[in-house]
Design an enzyme around this catalytic site. Structure first.
Site, short mmCIF file in Angstrom:
data_model
loop_
_atom_site.label_atom_id
_atom_site.label_comp_id
_atom_site.label_asym_id
_atom_site.label_seq_id
_atom_site.Cartn_x
_atom_site.Cartn_y
_atom_site.Cartn_z
N SER A 58 30.53 1.38 17.82
CA SER A 58 30.50 2.23 19.01
C SER A 58 29.14 2.91 19.14
O SER A 58 28.31 2.87 18.23
CB SER A 58 31.59 3.29 18.91
OG SER A 58 31.29 4.17 17.84
N ASP A 95 31.07 -1.84 21.09
CA ASP A 95 32.25 -1.27 21.74
C ASP A 95 31.79 -0.23 22.77
O ASP A 95 31.04 0.69 22.45
CB ASP A 95 33.13 -0.62 20.67
CG ASP A 95 34.48 -0.19 21.19
OD1 ASP A 95 34.94 -0.76 22.20
OD2 ASP A 95 35.09 0.71 20.57
N HIS A 96 32.25 -0.37 24.00
CA HIS A 96 31.95 0.58 25.07
C HIS A 96 30.45 0.79 25.27
O HIS A 96 29.95 1.92 25.22
CB HIS A 96 32.65 1.92 24.83
CG HIS A 96 34.12 1.87 25.08
ND1 HIS A 96 34.66 1.83 26.35
CD2 HIS A 96 35.16 1.82 24.21
CE1 HIS A 96 35.98 1.76 26.26
NE2 HIS A 96 36.30 1.76 24.98
N GLY A 235 42.25 1.22 22.85
CA GLY A 235 43.10 2.37 22.59
C GLY A 235 44.46 1.99 22.04
O GLY A 235 45.48 2.54 22.46
N ILE A 278 41.45 -1.28 17.34
CA ILE A 278 42.10 -0.27 16.49
C ILE A 278 41.00 0.52 15.79
O ILE A 278 40.23 -0.02 15.01
CB ILE A 278 43.04 -0.94 15.47
CG1 ILE A 278 44.20 -1.63 16.21
CG2 ILE A 278 43.57 0.08 14.47
CD1 ILE A 278 45.09 -2.46 15.33
N ASP A 279 40.97 1.81 16.07
CA ASP A 279 39.97 2.71 15.47
C ASP A 279 40.65 3.90 14.80
O ASP A 279 40.49 4.14 13.61
CB ASP A 279 39.00 3.18 16.55
CG ASP A 279 37.82 3.98 15.99
OD1 ASP A 279 37.74 4.16 14.76
OD2 ASP A 279 36.97 4.43 16.77
#
Length: 334
Positions: A58, A95-96, A235, A278-279
């Site tokens: 991220s 990610d994102h 999420g 999954i974070d």
């Protein structure tokens, strides 16, 4: 600056991985990592369960651990898996990604997959930004994930006050105009450990919050319009009650924590959903183990001791996800 190809690091992109997952009725685990212990836990779990894996980075991870360290940790993950006895497919994924510049920087520095998140932008701007990233990434055979619809919640500098379901009537136009390789959709998952407010949930007699079901009707409509197209769920941590209880037992305060029930994720994994992020569950598992270890060993001050406990607990959790939830176990060598 010379461009570093992910292929020289031993990584793969998501194209073949997703095609196999859709055909096989399972989802690829996409686990966020920030440090060595998380990487070790993920690779150990995926080697032992023979699962392909996506290592996610991220914006917050890049700021915390440095993009060059993370790139070389991914290279090390490939070599580590080999030493452990199974050359599982490994993706290094942004990610994102917040803008073109960050996505380009990751592509230039060995990432094999990037997400560009224009979901908060007006539709036409999301299309334009996504296409810009796709056009650049595909020059280097890097795959691109886009997002349509907005997830609520807060996690690692990604936040939105409320969710907005993906509109099925937009997905064909969006994917054809952008050329993206996969699409993250919103059907009720949410970022962070509090994925729903208590008012949105029902509460059992022992105080456990039961969230509302995912909007599988929206997913089914999207599948009809995009048959065989790779769909992604963000999420999607389950926020296991046992970890929340351990954290609070040993001094933590994380009230009203609630995640996505694992049976709903398993149902999604049997559809066109071929990547599940999954974070929070990794964070909870590690924090629970650290708090418990330090409470039970007050004389301990060596970080290797409590980080070993954290790594071992995270590994157990990742193995469970691969086997019981995502169904990816055993598919590394398909």
């Amino acid at each position: 600056m010379a461009i570093i190809s992910y292929k020289d690091l031993g990584l793969v992109n998501t194209r073949d991985m997703f095609a196999k997952a859709i055909k096989g009725g399972y989802a690829i685990p996409a686990y966020n990592f920030n440090n060595m212990e998380q990487m070790q836990a993920i690779i150990q779990a995926c080697v032992e369960t023979k699962s392909p894996v996506i290592l996610q980075v991220s914006k917050g991870a890049r700021a915390y651990a440095d993009k060059y360290i993370l790139r070389n940790m991914a290279r090390g993950a490939v070599e580590y898996a080999h030493e452990l006895g199974c050359d599982i497919p490994i993706v290094l994924h942004l990610d994102h990604g917040p803008n073109f510049e960050v996505a380009k920087d990751c592509i230039d520095n060995g990432f094999s997959s990037v997400m560009i998140d224009g979901s908060a932008l007006p539709y036409d701007e999301n299309v334009a930004l996504t296409k810009q990233v796709v056009d650049y990434a595909h020059q280097y055979d890097v795959t691109v994930e886009a997002e349509l619809g907005v997830l609520g919640g807060v996690e690692d500098e990604v936040s939105a006050e409320e969710s907005k379901y993906t509109k099925p009537e937009e997905v064909v136009d969006f994917t054809s105009k952008t050329g993206c390789d996969s699409l993250a959709i919103s059907i009720g998952t949410s970022h962070g450990r509090c994925k729903f407010t208590p008012a949105q949930c029902t509460r059992t007699a022992d105080g456990v919050l039961i969230p509302p079901p995912l909007a599988f009707n929206v997913l089914e409509e999207i599948e009809k319009k995009l048959p065989g197209f790779p769909i992604v769920l963000h999420g999607s941590s389950s926020v296991p009650v046992q970890y929340v209880k351990i954290i609070e037992q040993y001094g933590g305060k994380i009230p009203d924590s609630v995640g996505i029930p694992e049976e709903q994720l398993r149902k999604a994994a049997k559809s066109a959903v071929c990547k599940i992020n999954i974070d929070s569950d990794g964070r909870l598992a590690m924090t629970a183990a650290v708090r418990k270890f330090l409470a039970e060993n007050p004389e301990a001050f060596d970080p290797r001791q409590f980080l070993s406990a954290a790594r071992d607990e995270a590994k157990k959790m990742y193995m469970h996800k691969n086997i019981e939830v995502l169904g990816s176990a055993g598919h590394a060598l398909d």
